[in-house]
Design a protein around this motif. Sequence first.
Motif, PDB file in Angstrom:
ATOM      1  N   ASP A 171       0.836  -1.084  -0.031  1.00 49.29           N
ATOM      2  CA  ASP A 171      -0.070   0.098   0.131  1.00 49.29           C
ATOM      3  C   ASP A 171       0.874   1.196  -0.049  1.00 49.29           C
ATOM      4  OD1 ASP A 171      -1.789   1.918   0.265  1.00 49.29           O
ATOM      5  OD2 ASP A 171      -2.893   1.104   2.206  1.00 49.29           O
ATOM      6  N   VAL A 172       1.402   1.478  -1.237  1.00 52.35           N
ATOM      7  CA  VAL A 172       2.295   2.796  -1.275  1.00 52.35           C
ATOM      8  C   VAL A 172       1.794   3.678  -2.297  1.00 52.35           C
ATOM      9  CG1 VAL A 172       4.618   3.475  -2.129  1.00 52.35           C
ATOM     10  CG2 VAL A 172       4.599   1.366  -0.778  1.00 52.35           C
ATOM     11  N   THR A 173       1.708   4.980  -1.955  1.00 54.84           N
ATOM     12  CA  THR A 173       1.088   6.053  -2.717  1.00 54.84           C
ATOM     13  C   THR A 173       2.105   7.183  -3.147  1.00 54.84           C
ATOM     14  OG1 THR A 173      -1.180   5.802  -1.629  1.00 54.84           O
ATOM     15  CG2 THR A 173      -0.558   7.786  -3.024  1.00 54.84           C
ATOM     16  N   TYR A 174       2.415   7.522  -4.426  1.00 54.44           N
ATOM     17  CA  TYR A 174       3.460   8.335  -4.725  1.00 54.44           C
ATOM     18  C   TYR A 174       2.707   9.683  -4.925  1.00 54.44           C
ATOM     19  CZ  TYR A 174       7.169  10.395  -7.474  1.00 54.44           C
ATOM     20  OH  TYR A 174       8.297  11.315  -7.937  1.00 54.44           O
ATOM     21  N   PHE A 175       3.146  10.611  -4.203  1.00 52.91           N
ATOM     22  CA  PHE A 175       2.454  12.142  -4.231  1.00 52.91           C
ATOM     23  C   PHE A 175       3.556  12.958  -5.152  1.00 52.91           C
ATOM     24  CE2 PHE A 175      -1.068  11.724  -1.256  1.00 52.91           C
ATOM     25  CZ  PHE A 175      -0.797  10.699  -0.658  1.00 52.91           C
ATOM     26  N   THR A 176       3.355  13.486  -6.167  1.00 57.51           N
ATOM     27  CA  THR A 176       4.054  14.210  -7.038  1.00 57.51           C
ATOM     28  C   THR A 176       4.438  15.513  -6.154  1.00 57.51           C
ATOM     29  OG1 THR A 176       2.246  15.576  -7.933  1.00 57.51           O
ATOM     30  CG2 THR A 176       3.264  13.385  -9.358  1.00 57.51           C
ATOM     31  N   HIS A 177       3.833  16.156  -5.452  1.00 60.39           N
ATOM     32  CA  HIS A 177       3.948  17.112  -4.513  1.00 60.39           C
ATOM     33  C   HIS A 177       4.465  18.294  -5.425  1.00 60.39           C
ATOM     34  CE1 HIS A 177       4.766  19.188  -0.972  1.00 60.39           C
ATOM     35  NE2 HIS A 177       5.772  18.927  -0.773  1.00 60.39           N
ATOM     36  N   THR A 178       5.800  18.697  -5.169  1.00 58.21           N
ATOM     37  CA  THR A 178       6.228  20.046  -5.969  1.00 58.21           C
ATOM     38  C   THR A 178       7.054  19.643  -7.126  1.00 58.21           C
ATOM     39  OG1 THR A 178       8.217  19.912  -4.290  1.00 58.21           O
ATOM     40  CG2 THR A 178       6.362  21.463  -3.630  1.00 58.21           C
ATOM     41  N   PRO A 181       5.225  15.402 -12.547  1.00 58.82           N
ATOM     42  CA  PRO A 181       4.883  14.035 -12.682  1.00 58.82           C
ATOM     43  C   PRO A 181       5.969  12.785 -13.238  1.00 58.82           C
ATOM     44  CG  PRO A 181       3.129  15.544 -13.610  1.00 58.82           C
ATOM     45  CD  PRO A 181       4.610  16.235 -13.325  1.00 58.82           C
ATOM     46  N   PRO A 182       5.999  11.745 -12.774  1.00 62.80           N
ATOM     47  CA  PRO A 182       6.900  10.902 -13.371  1.00 62.80           C
ATOM     48  C   PRO A 182       6.838  10.901 -14.862  1.00 62.80           C
ATOM     49  CG  PRO A 182       5.123   9.662 -12.039  1.00 62.80           C
ATOM     50  CD  PRO A 182       4.900  11.286 -12.008  1.00 62.80           C
ATOM     51  N   ASP A 183       8.057  10.596 -15.304  1.00 63.82           N
ATOM     52  CA  ASP A 183       7.876  10.402 -16.711  1.00 63.82           C
ATOM     53  C   ASP A 183       7.474   9.081 -17.178  1.00 63.82           C
ATOM     54  OD1 ASP A 183      10.015   8.489 -16.319  1.00 63.82           O
ATOM     55  OD2 ASP A 183      11.757   9.969 -16.842  1.00 63.82           O
ATOM     56  N   ASP A 184       7.344   8.950 -18.304  1.00 64.55           N
ATOM     57  CA  ASP A 184       6.809   7.519 -18.980  1.00 64.55           C
ATOM     58  C   ASP A 184       7.548   6.257 -18.255  1.00 64.55           C
ATOM     59  OD1 ASP A 184       5.113   8.979 -20.646  1.00 64.55           O
ATOM     60  OD2 ASP A 184       5.973   8.746 -22.424  1.00 64.55           O
ATOM     61  N   GLU A 185       8.622   6.240 -18.204  1.00 61.89           N
ATOM     62  CA  GLU A 185       9.408   4.922 -17.955  1.00 61.89           C
ATOM     63  C   GLU A 185       9.344   4.919 -16.274  1.00 61.89           C
ATOM     64  OE1 GLU A 185      13.621   4.928 -18.384  1.00 61.89           O
ATOM     65  OE2 GLU A 185      13.984   3.139 -17.598  1.00 61.89           O
ATOM     66  N   ASP A 186       9.350   6.100 -15.595  1.00 56.76           N
ATOM     67  CA  ASP A 186       9.174   5.848 -14.248  1.00 56.76           C
ATOM     68  C   ASP A 186       7.587   5.339 -13.919  1.00 56.76           C
ATOM     69  OD1 ASP A 186      11.590   6.588 -13.571  1.00 56.76           O
ATOM     70  OD2 ASP A 186      11.118   8.623 -13.027  1.00 56.76           O
ATOM     71  N   ALA A 187       6.635   6.079 -14.372  1.00 60.20           N
ATOM     72  CA  ALA A 187       5.078   5.829 -14.433  1.00 60.20           C
ATOM     73  C   ALA A 187       4.838   4.637 -14.796  1.00 60.20           C
ATOM     74  CB  ALA A 187       4.382   6.773 -15.473  1.00 60.20           C
ATOM     75  N   GLU A 188       5.537   3.914 -15.705  1.00 56.38           N
ATOM     76  CA  GLU A 188       5.133   2.332 -16.093  1.00 56.38           C
ATOM     77  C   GLU A 188       5.860   1.546 -14.626  1.00 56.38           C
ATOM     78  OE1 GLU A 188       7.519   1.010 -19.249  1.00 56.38           O
ATOM     79  OE2 GLU A 188       5.999  -0.488 -19.764  1.00 56.38           O
ATOM     80  N   GLN A 189       6.934   2.052 -14.248  1.00 56.97           N
ATOM     81  CA  GLN A 189       7.563   1.197 -13.191  1.00 56.97           C
ATOM     82  C   GLN A 189       6.600   1.068 -12.084  1.00 56.97           C
ATOM     83  OE1 GLN A 189      11.531   2.081 -12.499  1.00 56.97           O
ATOM     84  NE2 GLN A 189      12.492   1.399 -14.240  1.00 56.97           N
ATOM     85  N   ALA A 192       3.378  -0.805 -12.463  1.00 51.36           N
ATOM     86  CA  ALA A 192       3.828  -2.327 -12.348  1.00 51.36           C
ATOM     87  C   ALA A 192       3.599  -2.735 -11.183  1.00 51.36           C
ATOM     88  CB  ALA A 192       4.971  -2.458 -13.409  1.00 51.36           C
ATOM     89  N   ARG A 193       4.360  -1.850 -10.170  1.00 50.26           N
ATOM     90  CA  ARG A 193       4.454  -2.374  -8.807  1.00 50.26           C
ATOM     91  C   ARG A 193       3.275  -2.103  -7.991  1.00 50.26           C
ATOM     92  NH1 ARG A 193       6.866  -5.969  -6.825  1.00 50.26           N
ATOM     93  NH2 ARG A 193       8.192  -4.691  -5.283  1.00 50.26           N
ATOM     94  N   GLY A 194       2.089  -1.703  -8.693  1.00 50.18           N
ATOM     95  CA  GLY A 194       0.886  -1.288  -7.960  1.00 50.18           C
ATOM     96  C   GLY A 194       0.893   0.059  -7.267  1.00 50.18           C
ATOM     97  N   ILE A 195       1.916   0.743  -7.594  1.00 42.40           N
ATOM     98  CA  ILE A 195       1.980   2.358  -6.461  1.00 42.40           C
ATOM     99  C   ILE A 195       1.076   3.237  -7.433  1.00 42.40           C
ATOM    100  CG2 ILE A 195       3.644   4.011  -5.804  1.00 42.40           C
ATOM    101  CD1 ILE A 195       5.746   1.739  -5.879  1.00 42.40           C
ATOM    102  N   THR A 196       0.207   3.782  -6.517  1.00 41.87           N
ATOM    103  CA  THR A 196      -0.508   4.734  -7.100  1.00 41.87           C
ATOM    104  C   THR A 196      -0.075   6.085  -7.077  1.00 41.87           C
ATOM    105  OG1 THR A 196      -2.416   3.689  -5.644  1.00 41.87           O
ATOM    106  CG2 THR A 196      -3.061   5.944  -6.493  1.00 41.87           C
ATOM    107  N   VAL A 197      -0.226   6.994  -8.075  1.00 42.11           N
ATOM    108  CA  VAL A 197       0.386   8.292  -8.213  1.00 42.11           C
ATOM    109  C   VAL A 197      -0.665   9.193  -8.106  1.00 42.11           C
ATOM    110  CG1 VAL A 197       1.583   9.802  -9.758  1.00 42.11           C
ATOM    111  CG2 VAL A 197       2.377   7.388  -9.852  1.00 42.11           C
ATOM    112  N   ILE A 198      -0.507  10.031  -7.084  1.00 41.64           N
ATOM    113  CA  ILE A 198      -1.324  11.146  -6.946  1.00 41.64           C
ATOM    114  C   ILE A 198      -0.670  12.535  -6.979  1.00 41.64           C
ATOM    115  CG2 ILE A 198      -2.759  12.881  -5.163  1.00 41.64           C
ATOM    116  CD1 ILE A 198      -3.420   9.977  -3.743  1.00 41.64           C
ATOM    117  N   ASP A 199      -1.254  13.097  -8.133  1.00 41.29           N
ATOM    118  CA  ASP A 199      -0.810  14.678  -8.693  1.00 41.29           C
ATOM    119  C   ASP A 199      -1.345  15.551  -8.052  1.00 41.29           C
ATOM    120  OD1 ASP A 199       0.812  16.173 -10.336  1.00 41.29           O
ATOM    121  OD2 ASP A 199      -0.463  15.824 -12.084  1.00 41.29           O
TER     122      ASP A 199
END
Length: 341
Positions: A171-178, A181-189, A192-199
Amino acid sequence: MTRDLNNHYDVAVIGGGAAGLSGALMLARARRSVIVVDAGAPRNAPAAGVHGLLARDGMTPVELLERGRAEVREYGGRLVTGMVTTVTRADDGFAVETSDAQTLHARRLLVTTGLVDELPDIPGLRARWGVDVLHCPYCHGWEVRDRAIGVLATGPLSVHQALLFRQWSSDVTYFTHTMAPPDDEDAEQLAARGITVIDGEVAALEIVDDRLTGVQMRDGTVKPLAAVAVSPRMVARADFLAELGLRPAEHPAGQYIPCDATGRTEAPGVWVAGNVTDLAAQVGGAAAAGASAAAHINADLVAEETRRAVAARRDPFSTQAEARVCELVLGDRRHGLETTP
Ligand SMILES: Cc1cc2nc3c(=O)[nH]c(=O)nc-3n(C[C@H](O)[C@H](O)[C@H](O)COP(=O)(O)OP(=O)(O)OC[C@H]3O[C@@H](n4cnc5c(N)ncnc54)[C@H](O)[C@@H]3O)c2cc1C
């Protein structure tokens, strides 16, 4: 008026955390006169326990250092409280001065002053640092395993940090904060690991009954969490070394004082160990580096003393010979004088 600590030492250790005390222990056991000047603010002070340290896992940072100080004293090492502000070259080494105007002289310096964690400027965050605002999964990951962990993007290694924390919780969430947003490669990773991104930017931490319960976004929404991970900018604490021509080098995660594999810096006679030169060092690594640097300092002093002894043997009437006699007499006196306060 300055108060002279009235002593010349073989080695002054500046900073009495894991690296400094470990170095001082080695030097004291090598029958070197050694003084540790410590400001008393180790980096991990807010943490409840030191983790991942073999045979001492979970011991409080305070107890670990108390034990270390007792061991240094046991072998005649001297410990004083003080913040070193100035270091200058003196005749046969260095003059060291503290903010409360104490002075001492030493032939060699071991600088183990650690680093400053520059934390993101979010209300309430600093007060939770080391409790439920974390940075290092090896230090705290086990304690927050299987909990909801939010990673605030605050540096170039934040995506890596989120991927690491995923090892301890699904249960890991990635907040872009300041950050962007992650680039395509990072977003894919991350996906793939089930980490939610909140922009969006995190505006505040939610604290209930002295416990972190979530983060509040700039738009007012609240995301429940048990822990928040940040990537502080880590900056070596060594302004006073500028006088000796030593300046910090840039690192993606902050600034450090460069040295070779033994801890030797570009400034003759000055060694560094621990977080001041290795931003990633944990307690075990810092202590090991301090011990290794101390052994190399002792070897350097032995080489110098041998050079002088050879010169004196070849020419008993040389100034080298006089210096050698003084050294021997002073050395004997020192060992009699340097009792632990
Ligand atoms: C919240 C947190 C939790 C952590 N948990 C763990 C963990 O569980 N396990 C682990 O292995 N590692 C942990 N770490 C990492 C650990 O803190 C470092 O590895 C360790 O402190 C490095 O030791 P050091 O001796 O290099 O520096 P420090 O321990 O920071 O010691 C440096 C000392 O030098 C003193 N000093 C600084 N400037 C001066 C000056 N000018 N004059 C005199 N004295 C000075 C400071 O006051 C301090 O006492 C954690 C870090 C943090 C931030």
